[in-house]
Design an enzyme around this catalytic site. Structure first.
Site, PDB file in Angstrom:
ATOM      1  N   LYS A 123       0.818  -1.217   0.000  1.00 13.14           N
ATOM      2  CA  LYS A 123       0.000   0.000   0.000  1.00 13.14           C
ATOM      3  C   LYS A 123       0.850   1.265   0.000  1.00 13.14           C
ATOM      4  O   LYS A 123       0.422   2.305  -0.464  1.00 13.14           O
ATOM      5  CB  LYS A 123      -0.946  -0.001   1.205  1.00 13.14           C
ATOM      6  CG  LYS A 123      -2.019  -1.083   1.162  1.00 13.14           C
ATOM      7  CD  LYS A 123      -3.051  -0.806   0.087  1.00 13.14           C
ATOM      8  CE  LYS A 123      -4.228  -1.780   0.171  1.00 13.14           C
ATOM      9  NZ  LYS A 123      -5.127  -1.653  -1.002  1.00 13.14           N
ATOM     10  N   GLU A 132      -9.872   5.864   2.691  1.00 11.65           N
ATOM     11  CA  GLU A 132     -10.669   4.804   3.291  1.00 11.65           C
ATOM     12  C   GLU A 132      -9.723   3.657   3.596  1.00 11.65           C
ATOM     13  O   GLU A 132      -8.650   3.567   2.992  1.00 11.65           O
ATOM     14  CB  GLU A 132     -11.761   4.325   2.323  1.00 11.65           C
ATOM     15  CG  GLU A 132     -11.305   3.305   1.279  1.00 11.65           C
ATOM     16  CD  GLU A 132     -10.343   3.858   0.240  1.00 11.65           C
ATOM     17  OE1 GLU A 132     -10.273   5.090   0.094  1.00 11.65           O
ATOM     18  OE2 GLU A 132      -9.643   3.048  -0.412  1.00 11.65           O
ATOM     19  N   SER A 186       1.656  -9.595  -0.521  1.00 11.90           N
ATOM     20  CA  SER A 186       1.353  -8.162  -0.499  1.00 11.90           C
ATOM     21  C   SER A 186       1.542  -7.520   0.867  1.00 11.90           C
ATOM     22  O   SER A 186       1.737  -6.319   0.963  1.00 11.90           O
ATOM     23  CB  SER A 186      -0.062  -7.920  -0.993  1.00 11.90           C
ATOM     24  OG  SER A 186      -0.982  -8.684  -0.231  1.00 11.90           O
TER      25      SER A 186
END
Lengths: 395, 271
Positions: free
Chosen positions: A86, A108, A375
């Site tokens: 991210k 969000e 991830s």
């Protein structure tokens, strides 16, 4: 009229007029800075010296032996600063917000990873940050809520709907419509109105570019199969994108099947969804025959979303990528498996990709390569997995 | 056949009057009601609003995730969905209403409700039951052609919105608008406001330069005084959350309160 921001029929800009001007401004700013040498140099520097890129390419020798098929490599996005992929996108967008002169950033978050990444970069750039999070997710991911607050962000819980990621996006969009002149909306995945799906993909495609170069160096060839988990789909598109023209490379996305795709409790959008228009995009959504968005379910807050990015809907429609559904139980088993086998605790989201790899690898030959995008790291999930297994570690 | 929206605005103009447009969420009774009574209050309220001087009515089709709405309409939408409101049911209600009224009726709904029904099928059904226009808050100018062919073929207007952040977009939006232009009074979501921060002289000055059709203002108008003040800038006012609040407060007995509010709005507008 020429359609912009489309992947086949998917994509578009289905947002209220109030934010349309901001969307156009963002589109123009992104077009300008995506090729701006100063912006790109600054971003590259942050990737290297702040986010700790390039991330490791790890040969999972024990997993390879245990599964007895393809040679398994793991792209270690879990080793990035803040613990997931991210950060790649948050760095790109918040840097862009800074170049655009915005003072306030909203985001969000589902699992909290995007919220943490955004809060981190906002702390670094000294920008105001507010993160919307479903109340249900705040409970599941209490650790990340505290992390965001520690980083100076305000975390606002939303009680509407299912109180998960979808509802956090609704609230963030409402905030954006209210404060649009001052606020930059940092969307966490390859979704929303154009330019977000393209822009977020561009900030994430470094995963696949690095992976390709690293495998060429280690093995002198492309992987045969690439596996990634898919909620909105940003880590998956990030690792897929550079391999799309390489048609020998099989691309597999792992969706969250929750308690099973034959129950009503799953988030397997491409397995069970239909084309619709929601959250700024035409894509595939889990919905009823009247177009009401369906409540979804997954053990993973990060995959608990009733839609998917439009580029994935397109890759699915053309058959270039395939999508499999992984249940909570399979994901938890994979979480435990990778921890024991390789000494790597994966995020429960990423565990869905590991679970898919466990099914695919044995069907492949030893001279073939399977690449998993790991991830994120699983520290944030330990408590929830313990709870799932009925182990009390709350003290 | 002329669209009722056009004939209504033409008649109002002749009388030198401003349009009063109200909004109500279909199937919201403020509380749970039996399945055969889902639309009772909505139907009664629409007839009462016409009697109280309302000129056009927007019927809200509830959506699970109404991103352009504030709390009031979000909650009303949830109540309506819990009471089993469907688009199919709303069309049935409009069919019944059309036997009693010839006023313009519009549907306010989200793009997915249209798309999922099938765009052609949706607009054909609108024409069949007597819907004159639709307002789709998540369909900006850039995506208008999504529904353009089907809406035009069926003589149903797709109402365009402009907002204080539309700036240079106002000209192109106004040029393509049909029926009336929906001017959003301020940024943010639907709901009643104490104050407006928008510079209305500039905003409506810009709109007036470009609009060749009537333009009406909505978002945040809650009483006769606000209707009078806001109405002075344009051809009519749109009142939503204030009506929906009456439903929330008085539930199945909301008709008298809605009537009183509409009379007050009418009076304010006619002053």
């Amino acid at each position: 009229m020429e359609k912009i921001g489309r992947f086949g029929e998917f994509g578009g800009q289905y947002v209220p007029e109030t934010v349309m001007n901001a969307v156009s401004e963002l589109q123009e700013a992104y077009e300008r800075y995506r090729s701006d040498p100063q912006f790109l140099a600054e971003l590259r520097d942050l990737y290297r010296n702040y986010a700790f890129r390039p991330s490791l390419m790890y040969y999972a020798e024990k997993m390879t032996k245990d599964l007895g098929g393809a040679k398994i490599y793991i792209k270690r996005e879990d080793l990035n600063h803040t613990g997931s992929h991210k950060i790649n996108n948050a760095l790109g967008q918040v840097l862009l917000a800074k170049y655009m002169g915005k003072k306030r950033v909203i985001a969000e978050t589902g699992a909290g990873q995007h919220g943490v990444a955004t809060a981190t970069i906002c702390a670094y750039f000294d920008m105001e940050c507010e993160v919307y999070m479903g109340r249900e997710d705040m409970e599941r991911q209490a650790l990340n809520v505290y992390r965001m607050e520690l980083l100076g962000a305000k975390v606002t819980g939303t009680d509407s709907g299912t109180a998960t990621l979808k509802d956090a996006i609704n609230e963030a969009m409402r905030d954006w419509a209210t404060n649009v002149e001052t606020t930059f909306y940092c969307i966490g995945s390859v979704m929303g109105p154009h330019p977000y799906p393209t822009m977020v993909r561009d900030f994430q495609k470094i995963i696949g570019e690095e992976a390709k170069a690293q495998l060429m160096e280690k093995e002198g060839k492309l992987p045969d199969c690439v596996v990634a988990c898919v909620g909105g789909g940003s880590n998956a598109i990030g690792i897929f994108y550079d391999f799309i023209p390489d048609t020998s490379v099989r691309l597999v996305g792992a969706e969250a099947a929750g308690r099973g795709i034959d129950t009503n409790e799953h988030a397997a959008t491409l397995s069970k969804g239909d084309t619709g228009i929601f959250h700024g995009m035409k894509s595939v959504f889990l919905q009823n025959e009247e177009g009401q968005i369906a409540p979804v379910f997954s053990i993973s807050a990060g995959l608990d979303y009733p839609g998917i990015g439009p580029e994935h809907a397109y890759l699915h429609s053309t058959g270039r990528a395939e999508y499999v559904a992984i249940t909570d139980e399979e994901a938890v088993q994979a979480f435990e498996y990778l921890s024991r086998t390789e000494g790597i605790i994966p995020a429960v989201e990423s565990a869905h990709a590991v679970a898919a790899a466990r099914k695919i690898a044995p069907t492949m030959r030893p001279d073939q390569i399977l690449l998993i995008n790991l991830s994120g790291r699983g520290d944030k999930d330990v408590q929830q997995i313990a709870r799932y297994r009925g182990v009390n570690i709350d003290g | 056949m002329a669209n009722r929206i056009d004939t209504t605005f033409a008649a109002l103009k002749k009388q030198g009057k401003k349009a009063l447009i109200t909004y109500i969420v279909a199937g919201d009774s403020g509380t749970s009601v039996p399945a055969d009574k889902t639309f009772d209050l909505t139907e009664q309220a629409i007839c009462a609003m016409e009697q109280a001087g309302v000129d056009l009515i927007e019927i809200g089709v509830p959506f699970s995730d109404p991103i352009a709405e504030g709390k009031t309409i979000q909650e009303a939408s949830q109540r309506a969905l819990r009471n089993g409101t469907t688009l199919h049911g709303v069309f049935g209600m409009v069919e019944r209403l059309r036997k009693k009224t010839d006023m313009p009726l519009l549907l306010m709904l989200y793009a997915n409700s249209v798309f999922r029904t099938g765009t052609d099928r949706f607009f054909a059904r609108c024409a069949e039951v007597g819907i004159d226009g639709v307002i789709v808050p998540d369909l900006p100018f850039e995506e208008h052609d999504e529904f353009q062919d089907a809406s035009e073929r069926n003589g149903v207007y797709n109402i365009s919105l402009v907002t204080p952040t539309s700036h240079s977009r106002i000209a192109k939006i106004a040029a393509a608008a049909q029926g009336f232009l929906y001017c959003v009074s301020s940024t943010g979501v639907t709901g009643m406001r104490e104050n407006f921060s928008t510079d209305f002289d500039t905003f409506f000055g810009e709109i007036g330069k470009h609009a060749s059709i009537p333009y009406c203002v909505g978002f945040g108008i809650r009483n006769g005084e606000a209707a009078r003040r806001m109405g002075s800038y344009c051809d009519g006012v749109i009142v939503g959350s204030a009506i929906v609040n009456q439903v929330a407060a008085h539930q199945t007995e909301a008709v008298p309160a809605i009537t009183a509010l509409c009379r007050e709005l009418r009076e304010g507008l006619d002053t």
